[in-house]
Write a protein that holds these residues in place. Structure first.
Motif, short mmCIF file in Angstrom:
data_model
loop_
_atom_site.label_atom_id
_atom_site.label_comp_id
_atom_site.label_asym_id
_atom_site.label_seq_id
_atom_site.Cartn_x
_atom_site.Cartn_y
_atom_site.Cartn_z
N ALA A 1 43.89 45.19 30.11
CA ALA A 1 43.27 44.71 31.34
C ALA A 1 42.50 43.42 31.04
N VAL A 2 42.55 42.49 31.99
CA VAL A 2 41.81 41.22 31.88
C VAL A 2 41.05 41.00 33.18
N GLY A 3 39.73 40.87 33.09
CA GLY A 3 38.92 40.58 34.26
C GLY A 3 39.14 39.15 34.71
N LEU A 4 39.19 38.94 36.02
CA LEU A 4 39.37 37.61 36.59
C LEU A 4 38.32 37.43 37.67
N GLN A 5 37.31 36.62 37.36
CA GLN A 5 36.19 36.42 38.27
C GLN A 5 36.04 34.93 38.57
N LEU A 6 36.82 34.47 39.52
CA LEU A 6 36.79 33.07 39.94
C LEU A 6 36.75 33.00 41.45
N PRO A 7 36.13 31.95 42.00
CA PRO A 7 36.18 31.77 43.45
C PRO A 7 37.58 31.30 43.86
N ASN A 8 37.74 30.99 45.12
CA ASN A 8 39.04 30.54 45.64
C ASN A 8 39.28 29.09 45.23
N ILE A 9 39.75 28.91 44.01
CA ILE A 9 40.03 27.60 43.45
C ILE A 9 41.41 27.65 42.80
N PRO A 10 42.05 26.51 42.57
CA PRO A 10 43.37 26.52 41.95
C PRO A 10 43.41 27.24 40.61
N GLU A 11 42.34 27.20 39.85
CA GLU A 11 42.30 27.85 38.55
C GLU A 11 42.46 29.37 38.66
N PHE A 12 42.08 29.94 39.80
CA PHE A 12 42.29 31.38 40.00
C PHE A 12 43.79 31.68 39.92
N VAL A 13 44.58 30.89 40.62
CA VAL A 13 46.03 31.11 40.65
C VAL A 13 46.63 30.89 39.26
N VAL A 14 46.17 29.84 38.58
CA VAL A 14 46.66 29.57 37.22
C VAL A 14 46.35 30.76 36.31
N ALA A 15 45.11 31.23 36.35
CA ALA A 15 44.71 32.36 35.50
C ALA A 15 45.46 33.63 35.88
N TYR A 16 45.62 33.87 37.18
CA TYR A 16 46.32 35.08 37.65
C TYR A 16 47.73 35.13 37.07
N PHE A 17 48.47 34.02 37.23
CA PHE A 17 49.83 33.99 36.69
C PHE A 17 49.83 34.05 35.16
N GLY A 18 48.84 33.44 34.51
CA GLY A 18 48.76 33.51 33.06
C GLY A 18 48.57 34.92 32.56
N ILE A 19 47.73 35.68 33.24
CA ILE A 19 47.51 37.08 32.87
C ILE A 19 48.82 37.86 33.02
N LEU A 20 49.52 37.64 34.13
CA LEU A 20 50.79 38.34 34.34
C LEU A 20 51.82 37.96 33.28
N LYS A 21 51.88 36.66 32.93
CA LYS A 21 52.84 36.21 31.92
C LYS A 21 52.55 36.83 30.56
N ASN A 22 51.28 37.09 30.29
CA ASN A 22 50.91 37.75 29.05
C ASN A 22 51.34 39.21 29.05
N GLY A 23 51.58 39.76 30.23
CA GLY A 23 51.93 41.18 30.36
C GLY A 23 50.72 42.05 30.61
N ALA A 24 49.57 41.42 30.76
CA ALA A 24 48.33 42.15 30.99
C ALA A 24 48.17 42.50 32.47
N VAL A 25 47.15 43.29 32.75
CA VAL A 25 46.85 43.74 34.10
C VAL A 25 45.64 42.96 34.61
N VAL A 26 45.76 42.40 35.81
CA VAL A 26 44.67 41.63 36.41
C VAL A 26 43.64 42.59 37.01
N VAL A 27 42.37 42.37 36.65
CA VAL A 27 41.26 43.11 37.25
C VAL A 27 40.43 42.08 38.02
N PRO A 28 40.72 41.90 39.32
CA PRO A 28 39.99 40.89 40.09
C PRO A 28 38.55 41.33 40.33
N LEU A 29 37.63 40.39 40.13
CA LEU A 29 36.21 40.66 40.32
C LEU A 29 35.62 39.62 41.26
#
Length: 141
Positions: A54-82
């Motif tokens: 699991a990887v926590g993702l705590q970002l506001p609505n910015i382009p980096e959120f989308v970049v990080a979200y897809f990066g977590i998925l590409k790693n095979g990890a699970v997104v934990v949005p905060l």
């Protein structure tokens, strides 16, 4: 494994110059999003994040959120949005409950990636904050 990251990669191949994200500062193409999210996935791997973690993702609505979200998925990890408005103890509770191995968050006006601390036993509380994400509220059940 088929997930949203696969769709991103296919879109980047089919229409690399097409805008994937439009934001105040302009736009990010599918090709740019694909490359940047690859870098996030590689960075997470360097930190020791493995598929299924699991990887926590705590970002506001910015382009980096989308970049990080897809990066977590590409790693095979699970997104934990905060929610970015959570207080430190609420974030710690959610990270401990999800056993997140890393947290991508916003500090000093820039996104940062780091290992999350070893989970501590959460302090019993009568209930989570009303602003806590649903995953945190379910974790108490």
């Amino acid at each position: 494994m088929f997930n949203l990251a696969v769709i991103l990669r296919e879109s980047a191949k089919a229409a690399p110059g097409k805008a994937a994200i439009r934001h105040d500062g302009g736009a990010m193409t599918y090709a740019e999003l694909d490359v940047l999210s690859d870098a996030v996935a590689e960075g997470l791997a360097v930190l020791g994040v493995r598929p299924g973690d699991a990887v926590g993702l705590q970002l506001p609505n910015i382009p980096e959120f989308v970049v990080a979200y897809f990066g977590i998925l590409k790693n095979g990890a699970v997104v934990v949005p905060l929610n970015p408005l959570l207080k430190a103890r609420e974030v710690a509770y959610c990270l401990g409950g999800s056993r997140a191995r890393a947290l991508i968050t916003w500090t000093q006006r820039r996104p940062t990636v780091g290992r999350s601390s070893p989970p501590r036993a959460p302090t019993p509380r009568p209930s989570c904050s009303p602003r806590a994400p649903p995953a945190c509220r379910r974790a108490r059940s």
